[in-house]
Design a protein around this motif. Structure first.
Motif, mmCIF file in Angstrom:
data_model
loop_
_atom_site.group_PDB
_atom_site.id
_atom_site.type_symbol
_atom_site.label_atom_id
_atom_site.label_comp_id
_atom_site.label_asym_id
_atom_site.label_seq_id
_atom_site.Cartn_x
_atom_site.Cartn_y
_atom_site.Cartn_z
ATOM 1 N N LEU A 6 0.818 -1.217 0.000
ATOM 2 C CA LEU A 6 0.000 0.000 0.000
ATOM 3 C C LEU A 6 0.847 1.261 0.000
ATOM 4 O O LEU A 6 1.935 1.303 0.578
ATOM 5 N N LEU A 7 0.322 2.281 -0.641
ATOM 6 C CA LEU A 7 0.995 3.583 -0.713
ATOM 7 C C LEU A 7 -0.081 4.654 -0.851
ATOM 8 O O LEU A 7 -1.253 4.352 -1.068
ATOM 9 N N LEU A 8 0.319 5.903 -0.719
ATOM 10 C CA LEU A 8 -0.620 6.989 -1.015
ATOM 11 C C LEU A 8 -0.507 7.270 -2.505
ATOM 12 O O LEU A 8 0.603 7.492 -3.007
ATOM 13 N N ARG A 9 -1.592 7.214 -3.220
ATOM 14 C CA ARG A 9 -1.504 7.363 -4.681
ATOM 15 C C ARG A 9 -0.801 8.673 -5.016
ATOM 16 O O ARG A 9 -1.021 9.696 -4.367
ATOM 17 N N THR A 10 0.092 8.592 -6.004
ATOM 18 C CA THR A 10 0.880 9.766 -6.381
ATOM 19 C C THR A 10 0.224 10.520 -7.526
ATOM 20 O O THR A 10 0.703 11.578 -7.925
ATOM 21 N N HIS A 11 -0.829 9.944 -8.082
ATOM 22 C CA HIS A 11 -1.611 10.593 -9.144
ATOM 23 C C HIS A 11 -2.982 9.937 -9.199
ATOM 24 O O HIS A 11 -3.212 8.919 -8.519
ATOM 25 N N THR A 12 -3.907 10.530 -9.967
ATOM 26 C CA THR A 12 -5.249 9.943 -10.048
ATOM 27 C C THR A 12 -5.338 8.890 -11.152
ATOM 28 O O THR A 12 -6.375 8.245 -11.321
ATOM 29 N N SER A 13 -4.227 8.665 -11.868
ATOM 30 C CA SER A 13 -4.243 7.697 -12.969
ATOM 31 C C SER A 13 -4.662 6.269 -12.581
ATOM 32 O O SER A 13 -5.239 5.566 -13.423
ATOM 33 N N PRO A 14 -4.372 5.780 -11.341
ATOM 34 C CA PRO A 14 -4.850 4.429 -11.020
ATOM 35 C C PRO A 14 -6.358 4.263 -11.201
ATOM 36 O O PRO A 14 -6.833 3.137 -11.468
ATOM 37 N N VAL A 15 -7.118 5.350 -11.105
ATOM 38 C CA VAL A 15 -8.574 5.239 -11.280
ATOM 39 C C VAL A 15 -8.928 4.938 -12.745
ATOM 40 O O VAL A 15 -9.994 4.405 -13.038
ATOM 41 N N GLN A 16 -8.011 5.229 -13.667
ATOM 42 C CA GLN A 16 -8.217 4.783 -15.064
ATOM 43 C C GLN A 16 -8.395 3.269 -15.090
ATOM 44 O O GLN A 16 -9.332 2.747 -15.693
ATOM 45 N N ILE A 17 -7.452 2.569 -14.443
ATOM 46 C CA ILE A 17 -7.489 1.096 -14.443
ATOM 47 C C ILE A 17 -8.728 0.591 -13.703
ATOM 48 O O ILE A 17 -9.468 -0.262 -14.198
ATOM 49 N N ARG A 18 -8.939 1.153 -12.498
ATOM 50 C CA ARG A 18 -10.082 0.698 -11.699
ATOM 51 C C ARG A 18 -11.397 0.866 -12.455
ATOM 52 O O ARG A 18 -12.285 0.011 -12.374
ATOM 53 N N THR A 19 -11.525 1.961 -13.202
ATOM 54 C CA THR A 19 -12.778 2.192 -13.927
ATOM 55 C C THR A 19 -12.890 1.240 -15.116
ATOM 56 O O THR A 19 -13.963 0.694 -15.389
ATOM 57 N N MET A 20 -11.771 1.014 -15.808
ATOM 58 C CA MET A 20 -11.825 0.102 -16.956
ATOM 59 C C MET A 20 -12.100 -1.342 -16.516
ATOM 60 O O MET A 20 -12.666 -2.121 -17.282
ATOM 61 N N GLU A 21 -11.733 -1.676 -15.272
ATOM 62 C CA GLU A 21 -12.065 -3.013 -14.767
ATOM 63 C C GLU A 21 -13.567 -3.156 -14.550
ATOM 64 O O GLU A 21 -14.109 -4.257 -14.587
ATOM 65 N N LYS A 22 -14.226 -2.027 -14.277
ATOM 66 C CA LYS A 22 -15.657 -2.074 -13.935
ATOM 67 C C LYS A 22 -16.567 -1.791 -15.133
ATOM 68 O O LYS A 22 -17.677 -2.288 -15.202
ATOM 69 N N MET A 23 -16.097 -0.918 -16.037
ATOM 70 C CA MET A 23 -16.968 -0.490 -17.142
ATOM 71 C C MET A 23 -16.346 -0.859 -18.471
ATOM 72 O O MET A 23 -15.172 -0.589 -18.717
ATOM 73 N N ARG A 24 -17.156 -1.426 -19.333
ATOM 74 C CA ARG A 24 -16.661 -1.792 -20.666
ATOM 75 C C ARG A 24 -16.635 -0.552 -21.554
ATOM 76 O O ARG A 24 -17.340 0.418 -21.296
ATOM 77 N N PRO A 25 -15.803 -0.575 -22.587
ATOM 78 C CA PRO A 25 -15.770 0.580 -23.487
ATOM 79 C C PRO A 25 -17.096 0.667 -24.255
ATOM 80 O O PRO A 25 -17.752 -0.363 -24.403
ATOM 81 N N PRO A 26 -17.493 1.832 -24.771
ATOM 82 C CA PRO A 26 -16.754 3.098 -24.692
ATOM 83 C C PRO A 26 -16.921 3.776 -23.325
ATOM 84 O O PRO A 26 -17.987 3.671 -22.725
ATOM 85 N N ILE A 27 -15.877 4.486 -22.867
ATOM 86 C CA ILE A 27 -16.032 5.274 -21.635
ATOM 87 C C ILE A 27 -15.434 6.670 -21.821
ATOM 88 O O ILE A 27 -14.498 6.877 -22.598
ATOM 89 N N ARG A 28 -16.027 7.569 -21.079
ATOM 90 C CA ARG A 28 -15.499 8.933 -20.995
ATOM 91 C C ARG A 28 -15.681 9.367 -19.548
ATOM 92 O O ARG A 28 -16.806 9.526 -19.077
ATOM 93 N N ILE A 29 -14.550 9.498 -18.831
ATOM 94 C CA ILE A 29 -14.656 9.827 -17.410
ATOM 95 C C ILE A 29 -13.677 10.934 -17.007
ATOM 96 O O ILE A 29 -12.611 11.087 -17.602
ATOM 97 N N VAL A 30 -14.080 11.682 -15.975
ATOM 98 C CA VAL A 30 -13.154 12.601 -15.304
ATOM 99 C C VAL A 30 -13.069 12.172 -13.846
ATOM 100 O O VAL A 30 -14.051 11.703 -13.259
ATOM 101 N N ILE A 31 -11.880 12.330 -13.272
ATOM 102 C CA ILE A 31 -11.608 11.833 -11.926
ATOM 103 C C ILE A 31 -10.932 12.927 -11.101
ATOM 104 O O ILE A 31 -9.735 13.152 -11.242
ATOM 105 N N PRO A 32 -11.699 13.640 -10.282
ATOM 106 C CA PRO A 32 -11.043 14.602 -9.383
ATOM 107 C C PRO A 32 -10.628 13.889 -8.100
ATOM 108 O O PRO A 32 -11.307 12.949 -7.673
#
Ligand code: PHE
Length: 394
Positions: free
Chosen positions: A208-234
């Motif tokens: 475990l670590l403190l995320r250094t960017h919000t990019s890991p949510v790209q992977i987490r979202t793609m694991e949950k939602m099939r394409p096509p996707i368009r997301i923003v992650i604050p």
């Protein structure tokens, strides 16, 4: 002049009302003039003494002297209105001067708790005035960084993007491995990343670590939602940077990801150029320069023409050098690029076959954008919670 009980000759409704109003007003004046115990005793005796007190005189002069037809009414006035009012006013005045006295001694002795108790006593004894307005609690204002973040997110929502989020405490897998960071990439070093202690027993990717960017949510979202996707992650991110005027160990990012068939670099440029014009104003230009991120290929840094000097590098009538853009006329706003096919490999089974889909991603720092937008000199001001600073954004 002290109040004397008048003899009543006129027992009409109007005359009774006038007489009792005079009495009540005299009562108010005399009680408020009472400042100490001795005054108060004199007041009490003057109004309530059995022998010749005001109330006794009322009884003698108003009630006993009333004609038969008015007796009932005068009796009611005296017993249900005048006597209770006089008794209450005099009792409350006593509570009040006692409270004030306690407060004085407590203050002299510096006893805070006693002051509180006394104040409560004094307040309770003050007449309850339900017409007094309540205590207004100030409503806070949105923090400038969160406001900036929300406004940027809103620009993308208007384009049909939805909002996603993910955990701030991440695993090495989502923060690095699935984003195509090689095992010994410098970003994985403790120089930059804040790791959770005591994780050595776990396999590396689960640490475990403190995320250094919000990019890991790209992977987490793609694991949950099939394409096509368009997301923003604050969201908030952490890096092992000592705080200074432009760095903070905690800051805010806004990530974006679009995946579909046939997404091109042209889509990336068009989308981001439109978003910057929406946010900063239609006169800003964008410029893309080659860069590198492990999870995008090709990668770029996007600049916007300086919205402070208008791109000239100089400001004002004296042609002063523009500090925010360092006289270059351009301000770096975000990192972006086409999603690297190696990233899709990690979520291939959920419909992200790199031979079939393509996408773009971008990430920007909300704090830095807020800093530039509001002309704030020191990033630390955003995190110190000083109301004098924050009020300026209310
Ligand atoms: N995650 C990158 C950073 O924090 C920014 C980025 C996001 C770059 C998405 C490209 C694509 O610096």
């Amino acid at each position: 002049m002290a109040y004397t009980v008048p003899k009543l000759t006129d027992y009409s409704q109007a005359a009774l009302e006038r007489a009792s109003a005079e009495l009540i007003s005299a009562l108010g004046q005399e009680t408020s003039a009472v400042k100490n115990e001795a005054d108060w005793k004199a007041l009490r005796d003057r109004w309530m003494a059995r022998k010749n007190g005001v109330l006794t005189q009322i009884n003698d002069l108003w009630l006993k002297g009333a004609p038969k037809s008015a007796k009932r009414e005068v009796g009611q006035l005296v017993n249900s209105v005048i006597i209770p009012q006089v008794e209450t006013a005099i009792r409350e005045r006593h509570d009040h001067i006692k409270g004030v006295a306690i407060l004085k001694t407590a203050r002299a002795n510096g006893l805070d708790a006693a002051i509180d108790a006394a104040r409560r006593g004094a307040e309770l004894s003050a007449a309850l005035d339900i017409t007094l307005p309540g205590i207004r609690r100030p409503i806070g204002a949105e923090h400038p960084v969160l406001r900036t973040s929300r406004e940027i997110v809103a620009v993308f929502q208007k384009l049909g993007y939805s909002v996603a989020d993910g955990p701030v405490i991440e695993t090495d897998y989502y923060n690095f491995e699935a984003l195509n960071f090689p095992p010994n990439h410098p970003a994985r070093d403790t120089q930059d990343t804040l790791f959770i202690a005591g994780q050595q027993a776990k396999p590396p990717r689960e640490r475990l670590l403190l995320r250094t960017h919000t990019s890991p949510v790209q992977i987490r979202t793609m694991e949950k939602m099939r394409p096509p996707i368009r997301i923003v992650i604050p969201g908030t991110v952490h890096r092992n940077d000592p705080p200074d005027a432009s760095h903070s160990p905690m800051f805010h990012q806004i990530e974006g990801l679009a995946v579909d068939t046939n997404i091109t670099f042209g889509d990336l440029k068009g989308t981001l150029d439109h978003a910057m014009k929406e946010f900063f104003g239609s006169s800003v230009k964008t410029s893309f320069r080659p860069s590198f991120f492990p999870f995008t290929e090709p990668s770029a840094e996007m600049f916007v023409s300086c919205f402070i000097c208008g791109g000239s590098g100089r400001r004002g009538s004296d042609n002063a050098p523009c500090r925010p853009c360092k006289q270059t006329g351009w301000i770096e706003i975000l990192g972006c690029g086409m999603v690297d096919p190696n990233v899709f490999e990690f979520v291939k089974d959920n419909g992200y076959d790199p031979k079939k889909v393509s996408g773009f991603a971008f990430g920007m720092g909300a704090d830095r954008i807020a800093l530039l937008k509001y002309g704030v000199e020191d990033l630390q001001l955003f995190f110190q919670g000083d109301v004098r600073f924050l009020q300026q954004f209310a």
